[in-house]
Design a protein around this motif. Structure first.
Motif, PDB file in Angstrom:
ATOM      1  N   VAL A  76      70.956  45.775   9.127  1.00 43.76           N
ATOM      2  CA  VAL A  76      71.410  44.639   8.315  1.00 43.76           C
ATOM      3  C   VAL A  76      72.657  45.111   7.599  1.00 43.76           C
ATOM      4  O   VAL A  76      72.651  46.149   6.956  1.00 43.76           O
ATOM      5  CB  VAL A  76      70.345  44.212   7.277  1.00 43.76           C
ATOM      6  CG1 VAL A  76      70.880  43.102   6.400  1.00 43.76           C
ATOM      7  CG2 VAL A  76      69.057  43.794   7.947  1.00 43.76           C
ATOM      8  N   SER A  77      73.720  44.334   7.692  1.00 45.03           N
ATOM      9  CA  SER A  77      74.971  44.777   7.102  1.00 45.03           C
ATOM     10  C   SER A  77      75.052  44.343   5.637  1.00 45.03           C
ATOM     11  O   SER A  77      74.951  43.169   5.319  1.00 45.03           O
ATOM     12  CB  SER A  77      76.120  44.239   7.942  1.00 45.03           C
ATOM     13  OG  SER A  77      76.982  43.466   7.240  1.00 45.03           O
ATOM     14  N   TYR A  78      75.200  45.336   4.769  1.00 46.58           N
ATOM     15  CA  TYR A  78      75.363  45.101   3.339  1.00 46.58           C
ATOM     16  C   TYR A  78      76.750  45.569   2.929  1.00 46.58           C
ATOM     17  O   TYR A  78      77.238  46.576   3.406  1.00 46.58           O
ATOM     18  CB  TYR A  78      74.317  45.873   2.518  1.00 46.58           C
ATOM     19  CG  TYR A  78      72.964  45.220   2.472  1.00 46.58           C
ATOM     20  CD1 TYR A  78      72.662  44.282   1.503  1.00 46.58           C
ATOM     21  CD2 TYR A  78      71.986  45.552   3.405  1.00 46.58           C
ATOM     22  CE1 TYR A  78      71.418  43.683   1.448  1.00 46.58           C
ATOM     23  CE2 TYR A  78      70.727  44.956   3.359  1.00 46.58           C
ATOM     24  CZ  TYR A  78      70.461  44.031   2.378  1.00 46.58           C
ATOM     25  OH  TYR A  78      69.230  43.436   2.327  1.00 46.58           O
ATOM     26  N   ARG A  79      77.352  44.826   2.005  1.00 40.67           N
ATOM     27  CA  ARG A  79      78.625  45.212   1.415  1.00 40.67           C
ATOM     28  C   ARG A  79      78.339  45.730   0.004  1.00 40.67           C
ATOM     29  O   ARG A  79      77.273  45.492  -0.550  1.00 40.67           O
ATOM     30  CB  ARG A  79      79.563  44.003   1.341  1.00 40.67           C
ATOM     31  CG  ARG A  79      79.802  43.327   2.684  1.00 40.67           C
ATOM     32  CD  ARG A  79      80.422  41.952   2.504  1.00 40.67           C
ATOM     33  NE  ARG A  79      79.515  41.131   1.710  1.00 40.67           N
ATOM     34  CZ  ARG A  79      79.879  40.097   0.966  1.00 40.67           C
ATOM     35  NH1 ARG A  79      81.141  39.745   0.899  1.00 40.67           N
ATOM     36  NH2 ARG A  79      78.999  39.419   0.268  1.00 40.67           N
ATOM     37  N   TRP A  80      79.307  46.422  -0.591  1.00 41.38           N
ATOM     38  CA  TRP A  80      79.123  46.924  -1.949  1.00 41.38           C
ATOM     39  C   TRP A  80      78.851  45.770  -2.911  1.00 41.38           C
ATOM     40  O   TRP A  80      78.064  45.898  -3.835  1.00 41.38           O
ATOM     41  CB  TRP A  80      80.348  47.732  -2.405  1.00 41.38           C
ATOM     42  CG  TRP A  80      80.348  49.104  -1.824  1.00 41.38           C
ATOM     43  CD1 TRP A  80      81.189  49.592  -0.864  1.00 41.38           C
ATOM     44  CD2 TRP A  80      79.450  50.168  -2.146  1.00 41.38           C
ATOM     45  NE1 TRP A  80      80.858  50.889  -0.566  1.00 41.38           N
ATOM     46  CE2 TRP A  80      79.792  51.275  -1.346  1.00 41.38           C
ATOM     47  CE3 TRP A  80      78.380  50.298  -3.026  1.00 41.38           C
ATOM     48  CZ2 TRP A  80      79.112  52.482  -1.409  1.00 41.38           C
ATOM     49  CZ3 TRP A  80      77.699  51.510  -3.082  1.00 41.38           C
ATOM     50  CH2 TRP A  80      78.070  52.585  -2.286  1.00 41.38           C
ATOM     51  N   VAL A  81      79.519  44.643  -2.683  1.00 36.40           N
ATOM     52  CA  VAL A  81      79.308  43.465  -3.535  1.00 36.40           C
ATOM     53  C   VAL A  81      77.836  43.041  -3.486  1.00 36.40           C
ATOM     54  O   VAL A  81      77.263  42.665  -4.505  1.00 36.40           O
ATOM     55  CB  VAL A  81      80.258  42.344  -3.057  1.00 36.40           C
ATOM     56  CG1 VAL A  81      79.649  40.991  -2.982  1.00 36.40           C
ATOM     57  CG2 VAL A  81      81.469  42.300  -3.927  1.00 36.40           C
ATOM     58  N   ASP A  82      77.223  43.108  -2.303  1.00 36.99           N
ATOM     59  CA  ASP A  82      75.814  42.727  -2.150  1.00 36.99           C
ATOM     60  C   ASP A  82      74.890  43.653  -2.935  1.00 36.99           C
ATOM     61  O   ASP A  82      73.799  43.245  -3.333  1.00 36.99           O
ATOM     62  CB  ASP A  82      75.398  42.774  -0.675  1.00 36.99           C
ATOM     63  CG  ASP A  82      76.192  41.828   0.198  1.00 36.99           C
ATOM     64  OD1 ASP A  82      76.602  40.765  -0.292  1.00 36.99           O
ATOM     65  OD2 ASP A  82      76.412  42.172   1.378  1.00 36.99           O
ATOM     66  N   LEU A  83      75.341  44.899  -3.125  1.00 34.22           N
ATOM     67  CA  LEU A  83      74.499  45.898  -3.786  1.00 34.22           C
ATOM     68  C   LEU A  83      74.787  46.042  -5.279  1.00 34.22           C
ATOM     69  O   LEU A  83      73.980  46.612  -6.004  1.00 34.22           O
ATOM     70  CB  LEU A  83      74.673  47.260  -3.104  1.00 34.22           C
ATOM     71  CG  LEU A  83      74.342  47.283  -1.617  1.00 34.22           C
ATOM     72  CD1 LEU A  83      74.712  48.625  -1.013  1.00 34.22           C
ATOM     73  CD2 LEU A  83      72.875  46.972  -1.387  1.00 34.22           C
ATOM     74  N   LEU A  84      75.926  45.543  -5.720  1.00 35.10           N
ATOM     75  CA  LEU A  84      76.311  45.727  -7.122  1.00 35.10           C
ATOM     76  C   LEU A  84      76.241  44.452  -7.955  1.00 35.10           C
ATOM     77  O   LEU A  84      76.049  44.519  -9.168  1.00 35.10           O
ATOM     78  CB  LEU A  84      77.738  46.295  -7.205  1.00 35.10           C
ATOM     79  CG  LEU A  84      77.927  47.696  -6.623  1.00 35.10           C
ATOM     80  CD1 LEU A  84      79.399  48.089  -6.633  1.00 35.10           C
ATOM     81  CD2 LEU A  84      77.094  48.714  -7.398  1.00 35.10           C
ATOM     82  N   ILE A  85      76.403  43.316  -7.330  1.00 35.30           N
ATOM     83  CA  ILE A  85      76.419  42.052  -8.080  1.00 35.30           C
ATOM     84  C   ILE A  85      75.114  41.298  -7.817  1.00 35.30           C
ATOM     85  O   ILE A  85      74.826  40.939  -6.667  1.00 35.30           O
ATOM     86  CB  ILE A  85      77.635  41.185  -7.696  1.00 35.30           C
ATOM     87  CG1 ILE A  85      78.917  41.963  -8.026  1.00 35.30           C
ATOM     88  CG2 ILE A  85      77.594  39.846  -8.418  1.00 35.30           C
ATOM     89  CD1 ILE A  85      80.177  41.283  -7.615  1.00 35.30           C
ATOM     90  N   PRO A  86      74.324  41.085  -8.861  1.00 38.16           N
ATOM     91  CA  PRO A  86      73.048  40.389  -8.673  1.00 38.16           C
ATOM     92  C   PRO A  86      73.238  39.001  -8.053  1.00 38.16           C
ATOM     93  O   PRO A  86      74.162  38.274  -8.417  1.00 38.16           O
ATOM     94  CB  PRO A  86      72.489  40.280 -10.094  1.00 38.16           C
ATOM     95  CG  PRO A  86      73.184  41.348 -10.872  1.00 38.16           C
ATOM     96  CD  PRO A  86      74.535  41.484 -10.247  1.00 38.16           C
ATOM     97  N   PHE A  87      72.392  38.684  -7.102  1.00 38.37           N
ATOM     98  CA  PHE A  87      72.307  37.378  -6.438  1.00 38.37           C
ATOM     99  C   PHE A  87      73.509  37.070  -5.542  1.00 38.37           C
ATOM    100  O   PHE A  87      73.667  35.950  -5.104  1.00 38.37           O
ATOM    101  CB  PHE A  87      72.079  36.255  -7.462  1.00 38.37           C
ATOM    102  CG  PHE A  87      70.976  36.571  -8.431  1.00 38.37           C
ATOM    103  CD1 PHE A  87      69.660  36.578  -8.013  1.00 38.37           C
ATOM    104  CD2 PHE A  87      71.264  36.906  -9.744  1.00 38.37           C
ATOM    105  CE1 PHE A  87      68.633  36.891  -8.899  1.00 38.37           C
ATOM    106  CE2 PHE A  87      70.246  37.223 -10.631  1.00 38.37           C
ATOM    107  CZ  PHE A  87      68.932  37.219 -10.198  1.00 38.37           C
TER     108      PHE A  87
END
Length: 194
Positions: A76-87
């Motif tokens: 599953v591809s995650y970006r830093w934004v997906d991991l740092l910014i809630p929701f």
């Protein structure tokens, strides 16, 4: 080097890190609650505090690894934004958002604990009491997003840990209430002046 890293079993590692972080933080929270119980005294109290600190710090570090390793996931591809910014995540935005908030909460607890002597006890205690909703948030994140959540053992783990925290919280609150009512109701002996 990157080719070697992308061959890691990332999805399995993040699952292992997630469960390990959750259980380690649970153990740290439990010891933090037991620290105030009257049967924990002397050297045992110091050991309980030391292990509470090790486990909460370690659990937070493992939780950071749990999130960070997702950057190299090919499943599953995650970006830093997906991991740092809630929701902000496209995958499970609510569940991941709650997990990010729980992680930020753990970091806040650790930072304020490091500066405990420099802030007022009331402020520190108010922030420290956030450990309860943070733990519930971690449980909700794990249950909503965890790929093992359908497993009966995972359900037992989440249910058992939450029940343990609720019971210890209730016992601790009851002990404090009894302690406060005993000090208020203590009879005062009149002094006799001779």
């Amino acid at each position: 080097m990157m080719e070697w890293i992308t061959t890691w079993p990332v999805w399995e590692l993040t699952r292992i890190f997630g469960i390990a972080a959750y259980l380690t933080i649970f153990a740290g929270l439990t010891l933090g609650m037991l620290y105030s119980f009257p049967f924990v005294k002397g050297k045992r109290k110091a050991q309980v505090y030391r292990w509470h600190t090790y486990l909460t710090n370690g659990g937070t570090a493992v939780a950071l690894a749990h999130a960070a390793i997702l950057i190299i996931s090919t499943y599953v591809s995650y970006r830093w934004v997906d991991l740092l910014i809630p929701f902000a995540s496209k995958q499970y935005p609510i569940g991941n958002g709650i997990g990010i908030l729980a992680l930020y909460g753990m970091l806040l607890l650790l930072i304020t604990s490091d500066y405990r002597n420099k802030i007022s006890r009331h402020v520190w205690l108010t922030i420290h009491l956030l450990a309860y909703p943070i733990f519930v948030g971690a449980a909700v994140h794990g249950y909503m997003v965890g790929t093992s959540s359908g497993n009966p053992l995972a359900k037992l783990m989440y249910g058992g840990t939450l029940l343990t925290v609720v019971v210890l919280f209730a016992v601790r609150a009851s002990m404090r209430q009894n302690s406060n009512s005993n000090t208020k109701l203590k009879p005062v002996r009149p002094s006799i002046n001779r």
